[in-house]
Design a protein around this motif. Structure first.
Motif, PDB file in Angstrom:
ATOM      1  N   THR A  76     -10.769  47.292  38.701  1.00 24.54           N
ATOM      2  CA  THR A  76     -10.103  48.376  39.425  1.00 24.54           C
ATOM      3  C   THR A  76      -8.591  48.168  39.503  1.00 24.54           C
ATOM      4  OG1 THR A  76     -10.717  47.279  41.478  1.00 24.54           O
ATOM      5  CG2 THR A  76     -12.067  49.148  40.819  1.00 24.54           C
ATOM      6  N   THR A  77      -8.157  46.930  39.665  1.00 29.03           N
ATOM      7  CA  THR A  77      -6.713  46.664  39.706  1.00 29.03           C
ATOM      8  C   THR A  77      -6.078  46.993  38.361  1.00 29.03           C
ATOM      9  OG1 THR A  77      -7.166  44.882  41.270  1.00 29.03           O
ATOM     10  CG2 THR A  77      -4.965  44.939  40.316  1.00 29.03           C
ATOM     11  N   CYS A  78      -6.777  46.681  37.277  1.00 32.92           N
ATOM     12  CA  CYS A  78      -6.270  46.994  35.939  1.00 32.92           C
ATOM     13  C   CYS A  78      -6.153  48.508  35.756  1.00 32.92           C
ATOM     14  CB  CYS A  78      -7.188  46.415  34.862  1.00 32.92           C
ATOM     15  SG  CYS A  78      -7.213  44.613  34.822  1.00 32.92           S
ATOM     16  N   LYS A  79      -7.155  49.236  36.235  1.00 30.37           N
ATOM     17  CA  LYS A  79      -7.123  50.703  36.133  1.00 30.37           C
ATOM     18  C   LYS A  79      -5.928  51.263  36.892  1.00 30.37           C
ATOM     19  CE  LYS A  79     -12.116  51.324  35.712  1.00 30.37           C
ATOM     20  NZ  LYS A  79     -13.339  51.681  36.436  1.00 30.37           N
ATOM     21  N   LYS A  80      -5.687  50.705  38.074  1.00 24.13           N
ATOM     22  CA  LYS A  80      -4.563  51.134  38.909  1.00 24.13           C
ATOM     23  C   LYS A  80      -3.241  50.853  38.180  1.00 24.13           C
ATOM     24  CE  LYS A  80      -3.531  49.419  43.162  1.00 24.13           C
ATOM     25  NZ  LYS A  80      -3.867  48.831  44.456  1.00 24.13           N
ATOM     26  N   ALA A  81      -3.132  49.662  37.597  1.00 20.32           N
ATOM     27  CA  ALA A  81      -1.907  49.268  36.889  1.00 20.32           C
ATOM     28  C   ALA A  81      -1.679  50.164  35.673  1.00 20.32           C
ATOM     29  CB  ALA A  81      -1.999  47.808  36.461  1.00 20.32           C
ATOM     30  N   LYS A  82      -2.758  50.453  34.941  1.00 18.90           N
ATOM     31  CA  LYS A  82      -2.654  51.293  33.745  1.00 18.90           C
ATOM     32  C   LYS A  82      -2.213  52.708  34.126  1.00 18.90           C
ATOM     33  CE  LYS A  82      -5.131  52.012  29.497  1.00 18.90           C
ATOM     34  NZ  LYS A  82      -6.254  51.509  28.742  1.00 18.90           N
ATOM     35  N   LYS A  83      -2.789  53.219  35.207  1.00 16.07           N
ATOM     36  CA  LYS A  83      -2.425  54.546  35.699  1.00 16.07           C
ATOM     37  C   LYS A  83      -0.940  54.552  36.077  1.00 16.07           C
ATOM     38  CE  LYS A  83      -3.735  57.955  39.110  1.00 16.07           C
ATOM     39  NZ  LYS A  83      -3.746  58.126  40.511  1.00 16.07           N
ATOM     40  N   TRP A  84      -0.501  53.482  36.732  1.00 16.11           N
ATOM     41  CA  TRP A  84       0.906  53.359  37.132  1.00 16.11           C
ATOM     42  C   TRP A  84       1.809  53.361  35.900  1.00 16.11           C
ATOM     43  CZ3 TRP A  84       5.015  50.093  36.383  1.00 16.11           C
ATOM     44  CH2 TRP A  84       6.080  50.218  37.266  1.00 16.11           C
ATOM     45  N   LEU A  85       1.425  52.593  34.875  1.00 19.21           N
ATOM     46  CA  LEU A  85       2.210  52.545  33.628  1.00 19.21           C
ATOM     47  C   LEU A  85       2.302  53.937  33.006  1.00 19.21           C
ATOM     48  CD1 LEU A  85       0.862  49.273  31.947  1.00 19.21           C
ATOM     49  CD2 LEU A  85       3.204  49.650  32.746  1.00 19.21           C
ATOM     50  N   ASP A  86       1.166  54.619  32.947  1.00 17.62           N
ATOM     51  CA  ASP A  86       1.133  55.955  32.343  1.00 17.62           C
ATOM     52  C   ASP A  86       1.978  56.957  33.145  1.00 17.62           C
ATOM     53  OD1 ASP A  86      -0.468  54.996  30.311  1.00 17.62           O
ATOM     54  OD2 ASP A  86      -2.339  55.636  31.250  1.00 17.62           O
ATOM     55  N   GLU A  87       1.889  56.885  34.470  1.00 17.29           N
ATOM     56  CA  GLU A  87       2.671  57.789  35.320  1.00 17.29           C
ATOM     57  C   GLU A  87       4.170  57.547  35.185  1.00 17.29           C
ATOM     58  OE1 GLU A  87       1.018  57.141  39.202  1.00 17.29           O
ATOM     59  OE2 GLU A  87      -0.651  58.516  38.843  1.00 17.29           O
ATOM     60  N   HIS A  88       4.536  56.303  34.863  1.00 18.19           N
ATOM     61  CA  HIS A  88       5.950  55.959  34.701  1.00 18.19           C
ATOM     62  C   HIS A  88       6.387  56.052  33.237  1.00 18.19           C
ATOM     63  CE1 HIS A  88       5.277  54.570  38.773  1.00 18.19           C
ATOM     64  NE2 HIS A  88       6.588  54.481  38.926  1.00 18.19           N
ATOM     65  N   ALA A  89       5.536  56.677  32.433  1.00 13.38           N
ATOM     66  CA  ALA A  89       5.814  56.879  31.005  1.00 13.38           C
ATOM     67  C   ALA A  89       6.297  55.602  30.324  1.00 13.38           C
ATOM     68  CB  ALA A  89       6.843  57.994  30.817  1.00 13.38           C
ATOM     69  N   ALA A  90       5.678  54.495  30.706  1.00 20.20           N
ATOM     70  CA  ALA A  90       6.037  53.216  30.099  1.00 20.20           C
ATOM     71  C   ALA A  90       5.217  53.022  28.824  1.00 20.20           C
ATOM     72  CB  ALA A  90       5.758  52.080  31.079  1.00 20.20           C
ATOM     73  N   ALA A  91       5.906  52.705  27.748  1.00 17.62           N
ATOM     74  CA  ALA A  91       5.202  52.407  26.498  1.00 17.62           C
ATOM     75  C   ALA A  91       4.703  50.962  26.586  1.00 17.62           C
ATOM     76  CB  ALA A  91       6.156  52.559  25.331  1.00 17.62           C
ATOM     77  N   TYR A  92       3.489  50.740  26.136  1.00 19.59           N
ATOM     78  CA  TYR A  92       2.943  49.382  26.175  1.00 19.59           C
ATOM     79  C   TYR A  92       1.861  49.240  25.112  1.00 19.59           C
ATOM     80  CZ  TYR A  92      -0.716  51.749  28.871  1.00 19.59           C
ATOM     81  OH  TYR A  92      -1.704  52.616  29.263  1.00 19.59           O
TER      82      TYR A  92
END
Length: 118
Positions: free
Chosen positions: A13-29
């Protein structure tokens, strides 16, 4: 600048939260599933060095495997080499998500910390 490496376990769940955060901040990874592609000893050593964190911070201390193996009591008596081998042996022992940028490595997800890095 290279895209940061985002190491996750998709069911976490923490990974999902982090991934969502990355996507919302339009961070390429670059995404990597820790269960399918566990970090090697060399990667772990580099990340540990770059992070400036104690090696214990790379262990998933709330994980079932960590508890089953009684690592809380065993780690202090183990060499770094033995700890790297354990981490490289099973991705479920590794604290996640991990974010690896060119000059920093973050373990776990703390929004403020990630904002500073990205």
């Amino acid at each position: 600048m290279k895209n940061p490496l985002f190491i996750e376990y998709p069911k976490c769940t923490t990974c999902k939260k982090a991934k969502k955060w990355l996507d919302e901040h339009a961070a390429a990874y670059t995404d990597r599933n820790i269960k399918e592609e566990n970090p090697s000893i060399d990667e772990l050593k580099q990340w540990h060095e770059k992070s400036g964190l104690p090696l214990k911070r790379f262990f998933n201390t709330s994980g079932m495997l960590y508890r089953e193996m009684g690592l809380k009591d065993k780690l202090p008596g183990m060499s770094e080499e033995e700890q790297y081998e354990l981490l490289a042996d099973d991705g479920m022992l590794v604290k996640r998500p991990i974010l690896v940028t060119e000059d920093r490595v973050l373990t776990g997800f703390r929004e403020k910390e990630w904002e500073e890095v990205l």
